[in-house]
Design a protein around this motif. Structure first.
Motif, PDB file in Angstrom:
ATOM      1  N   GLY A  19     -13.820  16.124  49.831  1.00 22.50           N
ATOM      2  CA  GLY A  19     -12.570  15.567  50.327  1.00 22.50           C
ATOM      3  C   GLY A  19     -11.645  16.592  50.965  1.00 22.50           C
ATOM      4  O   GLY A  19     -10.679  16.221  51.634  1.00 22.50           O
ATOM      5  N   LYS A  22     -11.296  16.249  54.766  1.00 26.70           N
ATOM      6  CA  LYS A  22     -10.468  15.112  55.180  1.00 26.70           C
ATOM      7  C   LYS A  22      -8.981  15.412  54.972  1.00 26.70           C
ATOM      8  O   LYS A  22      -8.143  15.003  55.772  1.00 26.70           O
ATOM      9  CB  LYS A  22     -10.872  13.848  54.427  1.00 26.70           C
ATOM     10  CG  LYS A  22     -12.215  13.311  54.863  1.00 26.70           C
ATOM     11  CD  LYS A  22     -12.580  12.045  54.123  1.00 26.70           C
ATOM     12  CE  LYS A  22     -13.948  11.565  54.597  1.00 26.70           C
ATOM     13  NZ  LYS A  22     -14.380  10.364  53.896  1.00 26.70           N
ATOM     14  N   LEU A  23      -8.665  16.127  53.905  1.00 26.50           N
ATOM     15  CA  LEU A  23      -7.273  16.503  53.660  1.00 26.50           C
ATOM     16  C   LEU A  23      -6.797  17.459  54.755  1.00 26.50           C
ATOM     17  O   LEU A  23      -5.702  17.291  55.298  1.00 26.50           O
ATOM     18  CB  LEU A  23      -7.111  17.140  52.280  1.00 26.50           C
ATOM     19  CG  LEU A  23      -5.731  17.678  51.933  1.00 26.50           C
ATOM     20  CD1 LEU A  23      -4.639  16.616  52.114  1.00 26.50           C
ATOM     21  CD2 LEU A  23      -5.722  18.214  50.502  1.00 26.50           C
ATOM     22  N   PHE A 140      -7.241  12.207  48.805  1.00 32.22           N
ATOM     23  CA  PHE A 140      -8.295  12.876  49.559  1.00 32.22           C
ATOM     24  C   PHE A 140      -9.309  13.579  48.662  1.00 32.22           C
ATOM     25  O   PHE A 140     -10.498  13.542  48.930  1.00 32.22           O
ATOM     26  CB  PHE A 140      -7.688  13.916  50.510  1.00 32.22           C
ATOM     27  CG  PHE A 140      -6.840  13.305  51.576  1.00 32.22           C
ATOM     28  CD1 PHE A 140      -7.411  12.835  52.745  1.00 32.22           C
ATOM     29  CD2 PHE A 140      -5.470  13.187  51.407  1.00 32.22           C
ATOM     30  CE1 PHE A 140      -6.639  12.265  53.740  1.00 32.22           C
ATOM     31  CE2 PHE A 140      -4.679  12.630  52.395  1.00 32.22           C
ATOM     32  CZ  PHE A 140      -5.264  12.149  53.560  1.00 32.22           C
TER      33      PHE A 140
END
Length: 195
Positions: A19, A22-23, A140
């Motif tokens: 994640g 994506k963050l 995220f």
């Protein structure tokens, strides 16, 4: 190296969990993280101030964690990833809340009134401060309990919450105490004279 390049380099080198990409994409492409101020009129109240503050807190935290007394006496051992997550992301709650507004101020030299820009706050997600950062990051990637507590309580005793609750959290989660020290050092000593 620019502040942006340094942040992305540290983020990519230290934060490897699911994640994280994506963050970082959110911070780069869907927020004003790299251009927002850190405050409206106190520390780093300028374009890019939030980014600079996040880097300053990271450097202060890393320095604090390297102190022999901290490592040996308090047995505080924090992974490089946890330090990066806590310090670089503790103020994610401040993205997309600042607007540039204008007010009339008198120019002391000319005596003329001029429109002067200033930062105002329009928070569309009024969820608190540290808890909002935890909430946003958790959308995220997963935080450890220690990281979540550190981010939640990074304001230390300067927050408005019950002092007993703050003290208990700082006692139970040493990273929370360390992050609050790093945040204060960055805000008051490193950045106090920058704005």
């Amino acid at each position: 190296m620019t502040d942006r390049e340094e942040f992305i380099s540290i983020f990519n080198e230290k934060i490897k969990r699911e994640g994280a990409e994506k963050l970082l994409d959110f911070l780069e492409n869907k927020s004003d993280f790299f251009t927002a101020p850190a405050s409206t009129r106190f520390h780093n109240a300028f374009e890019g101030g939030l980014l600079r503050h996040s880097l300053n807190v990271y450097k202060c935290l890393v320095d604090y964690l390297e102190r022999p007394r901290v490592k040996e006496t308090y047995k505080l051992s924090v992974s490089e990833e946890s330090a990066a997550v806590a310090a670089l992301l503790h103020d994610v709650c401040k993205v997309n809340i600042y607007n540039i507004s204008y007010r009339n101020t008198k120019n002391e030299k000319t005596g003329q009134w001029e429109k002067t820009p200033y930062y105002s706050i329009d928070d569309k997600l009024p969820y608190g401060h540290g808890e909002k950062s935890v909430y946003m990051i958790s959308g995220f990637m997963r935080l450890s309990r220690e990281e979540a507590m550190a981010i939640r309580w990074h304001m230390g005793f300067s927050g408005i919450e019950d002092k007993n609750t703050i003290g208990r959290a700082l006692e139970m989660y040493p990273l929370a105490f360390a992050l609050s020290v790093a945040d204060m050092e960055a805000s008051y000593f490193l950045e106090g004279s920058e704005n």
